[in-house]
Design a protein around this motif. Structure first.
Motif, PDB file in Angstrom:
ATOM      1  N   LEU A  38      41.412  43.272  39.062  1.00 55.30           N
ATOM      2  CA  LEU A  38      42.521  43.929  38.366  1.00 55.30           C
ATOM      3  C   LEU A  38      43.810  43.923  39.176  1.00 55.30           C
ATOM      4  O   LEU A  38      44.900  43.917  38.617  1.00 55.30           O
ATOM      5  CB  LEU A  38      42.147  45.374  37.997  1.00 55.30           C
ATOM      6  CG  LEU A  38      41.227  45.522  36.794  1.00 55.30           C
ATOM      7  CD1 LEU A  38      40.727  46.955  36.672  1.00 55.30           C
ATOM      8  CD2 LEU A  38      41.924  45.086  35.520  1.00 55.30           C
ATOM      9  N   ASP A  39      43.687  43.904  40.504  1.00 60.49           N
ATOM     10  CA  ASP A  39      44.900  43.883  41.337  1.00 60.49           C
ATOM     11  C   ASP A  39      45.354  42.462  41.689  1.00 60.49           C
ATOM     12  O   ASP A  39      46.242  42.263  42.512  1.00 60.49           O
ATOM     13  CB  ASP A  39      44.739  44.749  42.580  1.00 60.49           C
ATOM     14  CG  ASP A  39      43.564  44.352  43.450  1.00 60.49           C
ATOM     15  OD1 ASP A  39      42.936  43.307  43.184  1.00 60.49           O
ATOM     16  OD2 ASP A  39      43.258  45.098  44.397  1.00 60.49           O
ATOM     17  N   GLY A  40      44.735  41.456  41.046  1.00 61.98           N
ATOM     18  CA  GLY A  40      45.210  40.077  41.191  1.00 61.98           C
ATOM     19  C   GLY A  40      44.588  39.265  42.304  1.00 61.98           C
ATOM     20  O   GLY A  40      44.976  38.117  42.516  1.00 61.98           O
ATOM     21  N   ASN A  41      43.625  39.809  43.004  1.00 62.26           N
ATOM     22  CA  ASN A  41      42.966  39.074  44.081  1.00 62.26           C
ATOM     23  C   ASN A  41      41.808  38.235  43.536  1.00 62.26           C
ATOM     24  O   ASN A  41      41.262  38.531  42.476  1.00 62.26           O
ATOM     25  CB  ASN A  41      42.443  40.037  45.142  1.00 62.26           C
ATOM     26  CG  ASN A  41      43.564  40.749  45.858  1.00 62.26           C
ATOM     27  OD1 ASN A  41      44.587  40.150  46.181  1.00 62.26           O
ATOM     28  ND2 ASN A  41      43.396  42.035  46.095  1.00 62.26           N
ATOM     29  N   TYR A  88      28.326  48.825  35.796  1.00 65.04           N
ATOM     30  CA  TYR A  88      28.722  48.011  34.647  1.00 65.04           C
ATOM     31  C   TYR A  88      29.838  47.065  35.072  1.00 65.04           C
ATOM     32  O   TYR A  88      30.917  47.501  35.478  1.00 65.04           O
ATOM     33  CB  TYR A  88      29.153  48.914  33.480  1.00 65.04           C
ATOM     34  CG  TYR A  88      27.986  49.741  32.987  1.00 65.04           C
ATOM     35  CD1 TYR A  88      27.184  49.283  31.954  1.00 65.04           C
ATOM     36  CD2 TYR A  88      27.646  50.937  33.612  1.00 65.04           C
ATOM     37  CE1 TYR A  88      26.082  50.005  31.523  1.00 65.04           C
ATOM     38  CE2 TYR A  88      26.539  51.672  33.194  1.00 65.04           C
ATOM     39  CZ  TYR A  88      25.766  51.200  32.152  1.00 65.04           C
ATOM     40  OH  TYR A  88      24.659  51.923  31.746  1.00 65.04           O
ATOM     41  N   VAL A  89      29.553  45.764  34.991  1.00 65.25           N
ATOM     42  CA  VAL A  89      30.487  44.727  35.404  1.00 65.25           C
ATOM     43  C   VAL A  89      30.914  43.951  34.154  1.00 65.25           C
ATOM     44  O   VAL A  89      30.072  43.380  33.454  1.00 65.25           O
ATOM     45  CB  VAL A  89      29.846  43.767  36.436  1.00 65.25           C
ATOM     46  CG1 VAL A  89      30.749  42.579  36.713  1.00 65.25           C
ATOM     47  CG2 VAL A  89      29.522  44.525  37.726  1.00 65.25           C
ATOM     48  N   PHE A  90      32.206  43.963  33.880  1.00 60.91           N
ATOM     49  CA  PHE A  90      32.763  43.288  32.712  1.00 60.91           C
ATOM     50  C   PHE A  90      33.485  42.022  33.157  1.00 60.91           C
ATOM     51  O   PHE A  90      34.389  42.087  33.991  1.00 60.91           O
ATOM     52  CB  PHE A  90      33.742  44.218  31.981  1.00 60.91           C
ATOM     53  CG  PHE A  90      33.084  45.457  31.440  1.00 60.91           C
ATOM     54  CD1 PHE A  90      32.519  45.455  30.175  1.00 60.91           C
ATOM     55  CD2 PHE A  90      33.025  46.613  32.191  1.00 60.91           C
ATOM     56  CE1 PHE A  90      31.902  46.583  29.663  1.00 60.91           C
ATOM     57  CE2 PHE A  90      32.410  47.759  31.699  1.00 60.91           C
ATOM     58  CZ  PHE A  90      31.844  47.744  30.424  1.00 60.91           C
ATOM     59  N   LEU A  91      33.066  40.886  32.596  1.00 61.69           N
ATOM     60  CA  LEU A  91      33.675  39.599  32.909  1.00 61.69           C
ATOM     61  C   LEU A  91      34.415  39.129  31.662  1.00 61.69           C
ATOM     62  O   LEU A  91      33.792  38.875  30.632  1.00 61.69           O
ATOM     63  CB  LEU A  91      32.607  38.583  33.308  1.00 61.69           C
ATOM     64  CG  LEU A  91      31.676  38.995  34.457  1.00 61.69           C
ATOM     65  CD1 LEU A  91      30.624  37.914  34.697  1.00 61.69           C
ATOM     66  CD2 LEU A  91      32.467  39.281  35.718  1.00 61.69           C
ATOM     67  N   SER A  92      35.727  39.012  31.773  1.00 62.34           N
ATOM     68  CA  SER A  92      36.547  38.707  30.604  1.00 62.34           C
ATOM     69  C   SER A  92      36.841  37.224  30.441  1.00 62.34           C
ATOM     70  O   SER A  92      37.217  36.538  31.387  1.00 62.34           O
ATOM     71  CB  SER A  92      37.881  39.451  30.700  1.00 62.34           C
ATOM     72  OG  SER A  92      38.751  39.026  29.683  1.00 62.34           O
ATOM     73  N   ILE A 104      41.231  46.204  28.186  1.00 64.58           N
ATOM     74  CA  ILE A 104      40.538  47.249  28.959  1.00 64.58           C
ATOM     75  C   ILE A 104      41.130  48.610  28.626  1.00 64.58           C
ATOM     76  O   ILE A 104      40.400  49.579  28.385  1.00 64.58           O
ATOM     77  CB  ILE A 104      40.650  46.972  30.474  1.00 64.58           C
ATOM     78  CG1 ILE A 104      39.898  45.700  30.848  1.00 64.58           C
ATOM     79  CG2 ILE A 104      40.128  48.168  31.280  1.00 64.58           C
ATOM     80  CD1 ILE A 104      40.211  45.186  32.244  1.00 64.58           C
ATOM     81  N   GLU A 105      42.457  48.660  28.607  1.00 69.03           N
ATOM     82  CA  GLU A 105      43.148  49.921  28.324  1.00 69.03           C
ATOM     83  C   GLU A 105      42.940  50.339  26.868  1.00 69.03           C
ATOM     84  O   GLU A 105      42.623  51.499  26.584  1.00 69.03           O
ATOM     85  CB  GLU A 105      44.643  49.763  28.617  1.00 69.03           C
ATOM     86  CG  GLU A 105      45.411  51.059  28.540  1.00 69.03           C
ATOM     87  CD  GLU A 105      46.867  50.878  28.927  1.00 69.03           C
ATOM     88  OE1 GLU A 105      47.712  51.548  28.300  1.00 69.03           O
ATOM     89  OE2 GLU A 105      47.147  50.084  29.842  1.00 69.03           O
ATOM     90  N   ARG A 106      43.122  49.431  25.943  1.00 68.45           N
ATOM     91  CA  ARG A 106      43.004  49.724  24.514  1.00 68.45           C
ATOM     92  C   ARG A 106      41.635  50.306  24.171  1.00 68.45           C
ATOM     93  O   ARG A 106      41.519  51.241  23.392  1.00 68.45           O
ATOM     94  CB  ARG A 106      43.251  48.474  23.685  1.00 68.45           C
ATOM     95  CG  ARG A 106      43.134  48.708  22.167  1.00 68.45           C
ATOM     96  CD  ARG A 106      43.343  47.440  21.351  1.00 68.45           C
ATOM     97  NE  ARG A 106      44.543  46.724  21.742  1.00 68.45           N
ATOM     98  CZ  ARG A 106      44.597  45.435  22.063  1.00 68.45           C
ATOM     99  NH1 ARG A 106      43.510  44.690  22.024  1.00 68.45           N
ATOM    100  NH2 ARG A 106      45.726  44.867  22.412  1.00 68.45           N
ATOM    101  N   HIS A 113      35.937  45.435  36.467  1.00 67.31           N
ATOM    102  CA  HIS A 113      36.509  44.417  35.589  1.00 67.31           C
ATOM    103  C   HIS A 113      36.993  43.200  36.365  1.00 67.31           C
ATOM    104  O   HIS A 113      37.685  43.334  37.368  1.00 67.31           O
ATOM    105  CB  HIS A 113      37.678  45.007  34.799  1.00 67.31           C
ATOM    106  CG  HIS A 113      37.261  46.099  33.879  1.00 67.31           C
ATOM    107  ND1 HIS A 113      36.756  45.855  32.638  1.00 67.31           N
ATOM    108  CD2 HIS A 113      37.258  47.446  34.040  1.00 67.31           C
ATOM    109  CE1 HIS A 113      36.467  47.001  32.062  1.00 67.31           C
ATOM    110  NE2 HIS A 113      36.750  47.978  32.890  1.00 67.31           N
ATOM    111  N   TYR A 114      36.625  42.021  35.832  1.00 65.35           N
ATOM    112  CA  TYR A 114      37.021  40.761  36.449  1.00 65.35           C
ATOM    113  C   TYR A 114      37.395  39.768  35.355  1.00 65.35           C
ATOM    114  O   TYR A 114      36.775  39.732  34.294  1.00 65.35           O
ATOM    115  CB  TYR A 114      35.881  40.187  37.300  1.00 65.35           C
ATOM    116  CG  TYR A 114      35.418  41.161  38.354  1.00 65.35           C
ATOM    117  CD1 TYR A 114      36.099  41.296  39.552  1.00 65.35           C
ATOM    118  CD2 TYR A 114      34.319  41.972  38.119  1.00 65.35           C
ATOM    119  CE1 TYR A 114      35.691  42.214  40.512  1.00 65.35           C
ATOM    120  CE2 TYR A 114      33.905  42.898  39.071  1.00 65.35           C
ATOM    121  CZ  TYR A 114      34.591  43.017  40.261  1.00 65.35           C
ATOM    122  OH  TYR A 114      34.195  43.928  41.187  1.00 65.35           O
TER     123      TYR A 114
END
Length: 162
Positions: A38-41, A88-92, A104-106, A113-114
């Protein structure tokens, strides 16, 4: 001819199931596939597993544009309420990072989250034979795949393993 086709379909189904059952460890290429935090790394899937070592992990491969994925979110939230000790790992698979973050926000999705920058046909997607989303997997505390494939968050196999 119909009989031969049915036999062929049956044999292929059995072999397909056996291949999925045999997959208890991730390939090196899947482990080395990189995702965006989420922080771009950048982070490898191996690093995600290492950060969650000793925990049961439910992986949810999803996208904010996917109707079936959105329909599965309440089921995942039910799992989260019932199994608080699971990570819980979410791969988008969203088209871009902006859409991913908005999704994610909605949908107020809680977990890790990745963004799957390599997409459907990248090393991770190829390893898990990604052909549909949502896609759920369960990984045990030792990093072994306990459930290779489920397409419904309320699948009985997920509940049994968790």
């Amino acid at each position: 001819m119909k009989k031969i086709n049915y036999i062929l379909i049956f044999v292929l189904s059995i072999l397909s199931c056996k291949a999925q059952e045999a997959s208890t460890k991730f390939s090196e290429t899947a482990l080395n596939d990189t995702f965006i935090t989420l922080d771009g790394n950048s982070i490898s899937f191996k690093e995600i597993l290492e950060a969650n070592q000793g925990k049961t992990i439910l992986v949810d491969v999803w996208a904010s544009w996917c109707k079936d994925c959105i329909g599965g979110i309440p089921k995942v939230k039910n799992l989260q309420r019932a199994h608080k000790n699971v990570t819980y790992v979410f791969l988008s698979l969203d088209k871009n990072q902006e859409a991913w973050k908005k999704g994610i926000e909605r949908y107020n999705m809680q977990g890790q989250h990745y963004f799957m920058q390599s997409g459907w046909k990248g090393p991770f997607g190829e390893f898990i034979q990604l052909d549909w989303i949502p896609r759920y997997m369960v990984i045990d505390q030792n990093g072994k795949i306990k459930l290779f494939k489920a397409i419904e968050a309320d699948d009985k196999k997920i509940k049994k393993i968790l």
